[in-house]
Design a protein around this motif. Structure first.
Motif, mmCIF file in Angstrom:
data_model
loop_
_atom_site.group_PDB
_atom_site.id
_atom_site.type_symbol
_atom_site.label_atom_id
_atom_site.label_comp_id
_atom_site.label_asym_id
_atom_site.label_seq_id
_atom_site.Cartn_x
_atom_site.Cartn_y
_atom_site.Cartn_z
ATOM 1 N N GLU A 164 15.136 1.315 -12.116
ATOM 2 C CA GLU A 164 13.807 1.761 -12.553
ATOM 3 C C GLU A 164 13.243 0.830 -13.634
ATOM 4 O O GLU A 164 13.923 0.524 -14.614
ATOM 5 C CB GLU A 164 13.930 3.197 -13.099
ATOM 6 N N PHE A 188 8.245 -5.591 8.896
ATOM 7 C CA PHE A 188 8.310 -6.753 7.998
ATOM 8 C C PHE A 188 9.738 -7.121 7.645
ATOM 9 O O PHE A 188 10.676 -6.340 7.833
ATOM 10 C CB PHE A 188 7.492 -6.515 6.724
ATOM 11 N N PHE A 191 14.922 5.114 -5.351
ATOM 12 C CA PHE A 191 14.191 4.368 -4.324
ATOM 13 C C PHE A 191 14.981 4.267 -3.017
ATOM 14 O O PHE A 191 14.433 4.461 -1.928
ATOM 15 C CB PHE A 191 13.897 2.971 -4.888
ATOM 16 N N ARG A 230 4.582 9.140 -5.569
ATOM 17 C CA ARG A 230 5.394 9.533 -6.726
ATOM 18 C C ARG A 230 5.977 10.930 -6.534
ATOM 19 O O ARG A 230 7.122 11.194 -6.875
ATOM 20 C CB ARG A 230 4.554 9.502 -8.007
ATOM 21 N N GLN A 257 0.825 -1.219 0.000
ATOM 22 C CA GLN A 257 0.000 0.000 0.000
ATOM 23 C C GLN A 257 0.855 1.263 0.000
ATOM 24 O O GLN A 257 0.420 2.325 -0.449
ATOM 25 C CB GLN A 257 -0.943 0.016 1.216
HETATM 26 O O1 CP3 Z 1 3.976 -2.841 1.585
HETATM 27 C C1 CP3 Z 1 4.439 -1.718 1.463
HETATM 28 O O2 CP3 Z 1 3.878 -0.837 0.807
HETATM 29 C C2 CP3 Z 1 5.720 -1.357 2.208
HETATM 30 C C3 CP3 Z 1 6.889 -1.255 1.406
HETATM 31 C C4 CP3 Z 1 7.430 -2.474 0.676
HETATM 32 C C5 CP3 Z 1 8.225 -2.329 -0.488
HETATM 33 N N1 CP3 Z 1 8.691 -3.565 -0.819
HETATM 34 C C6 CP3 Z 1 8.524 -1.053 -1.167
HETATM 35 C C7 CP3 Z 1 8.920 -1.078 -2.581
HETATM 36 C C8 CP3 Z 1 7.366 -3.843 0.986
HETATM 37 C C9 CP3 Z 1 6.613 -4.571 2.082
HETATM 38 C C10 CP3 Z 1 8.185 -4.518 0.024
HETATM 39 C C11 CP3 Z 1 8.423 -5.972 0.060
HETATM 40 C C12 CP3 Z 1 9.101 -6.624 -1.068
HETATM 41 N N2 CP3 Z 1 10.135 -6.147 -1.834
HETATM 42 C C13 CP3 Z 1 8.828 -7.937 -1.472
HETATM 43 C C14 CP3 Z 1 7.820 -8.876 -0.819
HETATM 44 C C15 CP3 Z 1 6.427 -8.582 -1.190
HETATM 45 C C16 CP3 Z 1 6.012 -9.044 -2.551
HETATM 46 O O3 CP3 Z 1 5.548 -8.188 -3.321
HETATM 47 O O4 CP3 Z 1 6.096 -10.245 -2.837
HETATM 48 C C17 CP3 Z 1 9.682 -8.222 -2.561
HETATM 49 C C18 CP3 Z 1 9.739 -9.517 -3.352
HETATM 50 C C19 CP3 Z 1 10.513 -7.079 -2.761
HETATM 51 C C20 CP3 Z 1 11.619 -6.900 -3.744
HETATM 52 C C21 CP3 Z 1 11.375 -5.773 -4.668
HETATM 53 N N3 CP3 Z 1 11.363 -4.446 -4.303
HETATM 54 C C22 CP3 Z 1 11.102 -5.838 -6.064
HETATM 55 C C23 CP3 Z 1 11.001 -7.115 -6.862
HETATM 56 C C24 CP3 Z 1 10.932 -4.522 -6.528
HETATM 57 C C25 CP3 Z 1 10.715 -4.027 -7.941
HETATM 58 C C26 CP3 Z 1 9.330 -4.187 -8.407
HETATM 59 C C27 CP3 Z 1 8.239 -3.646 -7.480
HETATM 60 O O5 CP3 Z 1 7.782 -4.405 -6.659
HETATM 61 O O6 CP3 Z 1 7.865 -2.486 -7.585
HETATM 62 C C28 CP3 Z 1 11.050 -3.664 -5.402
HETATM 63 C C29 CP3 Z 1 10.942 -2.195 -5.436
HETATM 64 C C30 CP3 Z 1 9.997 -1.552 -4.475
HETATM 65 N N4 CP3 Z 1 9.856 -1.887 -3.155
HETATM 66 C C31 CP3 Z 1 9.133 -0.469 -4.786
HETATM 67 C C32 CP3 Z 1 8.451 -0.163 -3.585
HETATM 68 C C33 CP3 Z 1 7.468 0.938 -3.363
HETATM 69 C C34 CP3 Z 1 9.003 0.237 -6.144
HETATM 70 C C35 CP3 Z 1 10.234 1.026 -6.456
HETATM 71 C C36 CP3 Z 1 10.056 2.510 -6.624
HETATM 72 O O7 CP3 Z 1 9.230 3.183 -5.992
HETATM 73 O O8 CP3 Z 1 10.847 3.022 -7.405
#
Ligand code: CP3
Length: 339
Positions: free
Chosen positions: A91, A141, A44, A35, A26
């Protein structure tokens, strides 16, 4: 004091006046307000590592979407970094590790992380706690050891994660050593989050679904249990995406809540997990439908879980191109619903 502790009571198996609701991922991803904060930064990681800003985007969904809990803005990949394997977030591509773990030798440059190594997230939790002043609980988490291991060995996301899976066959001793180090780091980190103010914690096993059941027991669940057993201070949720084959085993994990993805049959999970609160599990794609469809799918989900402790959520993280108004419709429908 918490003004809204619905989610904590539901996690402890208590009856609540209505079903609490939050949405995985969320914070970030869908909100234009996120954003706006993110665009002013180098990337990030700067957001993750700047506690005031991380706290700001953690609170956004509480203000804008009306969820019953805040999840701290960070990432599961901060753990490998604290252990000595830094990540980059590219990105539109996702995470990349320049260094990976392939041989026993590679372990020599890694350490078991301490909570202080991740002080930026702990500080973000403290600020969030202060700024929320008890409006809703904070969810801390971490990734499950298997999922973190998968990134550390593969070096990026993958459809198959064949490098980490290969290691389970070719060098299981190395796999167990690394999984042990990740587990110890994660326990220290989650305890740090709790000390900083996290009211409950969730373990994300996002890549549970790529393992055969027998390996899942040995290389994932065994380590999840070490973490769940070590966290006695607050309720623990385990969310293992795609682990329908291990759902019965979740009954033996020392957690309060089991997260279900949308593939899982709710009635079957209910039967297999009598003592657990269940979380989930609407298909995130249902949010691409009309408002009427979002409402009817949300009610369908609520009815499937009715009569037992439930935390409403999607079956995985909300997809980035989802209309925030549809997410709000999901949340409002849950909040208005009375059995
Ligand atoms: O839940 C929430 O909103 C809290 C924040 C949170 C993020 N990542 C921020 C994030 C949480 C709980 C995560 C967990 C996470 N990260 C997981 C487990 C949850 C799931 O979706 O299965 C995993 C596998 C990751 C690894 C990860 N981080 C990936 C594969 C990526 C790129 C693709 C994507 O998910 O957007 C991220 C980047 C990431 N983590 C973003 C955010 C908001 C997007 C990057 C950005 O804002 O530029």
């Amino acid at each position: 004091m918490l003004k809204n502790d619905l989610i904590l009571r539901a996690a402890r198996g208590e009856k609540t006046e209505r079903t609490p609701v939050w949405v995985m991922r969320q914070a970030g991803r869908i909100l234009p307000e996120y954003r706006a904060v993110r665009n002013g930064l180098s990337g990030f990681k700067e957001l993750v590592e700047t506690p005031e800003l991380a706290a700001e985007v953690t609170i956004q969904p509480v203000d804008i979407l009306g969820v019953d809990a805040a999840i701290i803005f960070s990432d599961i990949l901060v753990i490998p970094e604290a252990m000595g394997l830094p990540y980059e977030m590219v990105e539109k591509t996702g995470p990349i590790f320049r260094k990976t773990v392939a041989t026993t030798e590679d372990l020599t440059s890694l350490k078991v992380a301490k909570a202080e190594d991740l002080s930026y997230t702990l500080e973000a939790i403290k600020i969030t706690k202060r700024e929320l002043s008890g409006r809703v609980p904070i969810i801390g988490f971490a990734g499950a050891p298997w999922t973190i291991f998968a990134y550390m060995v593969e070096g990026s996301g993958s459809k198959t994660f064949s490098k980490p899976r290969k290691m389970l066959y070719t060098n299981p001793e190395l796999a167990h050593r690394l999984l042990g180090m990740i587990t110890q780091s994660t326990i220290a980190y989650l305890k740090g989050q709790i000390a900083a103010g996290a009211d409950m914690v969730q373990i994300f096993d996002s890549w549970a679904g790529v393992l055969p059941p027998e390996q899942y027991q040995k290389f994932s669940l065994a380590y999840i249990e070490q973490i769940a057993a070590a966290i006695t201070e607050v309720p623990v949720t385990v969310f293992a995406k795609g682990a329908f084959f291990a759902i019965a085993d979740m009954a033996n994990i020392s957690c309060n809540t089991v997260g279900l993805d949308w593939n899982m049959d709710v009635q079957e999970a209910r039967k297999l997990l009598p003592g657990k609160t269940l979380q989930g599990n609407m298909d995130p794609c249902a949010l691409y439908g009309t408002f009427d469809l979002v409402k009817s799918e949300s009610i369908k989900m609520l009815k499937a879980f009715e009569g037992h402790p439930h935390i409403a959520n999607l079956g995985h993280g909300v997809y980035p191109d989802t209309d925030p108004d549809k997410v709000r419709c999901f949340i409002d429908t849950v909040k208005e619903y009375r059995p």
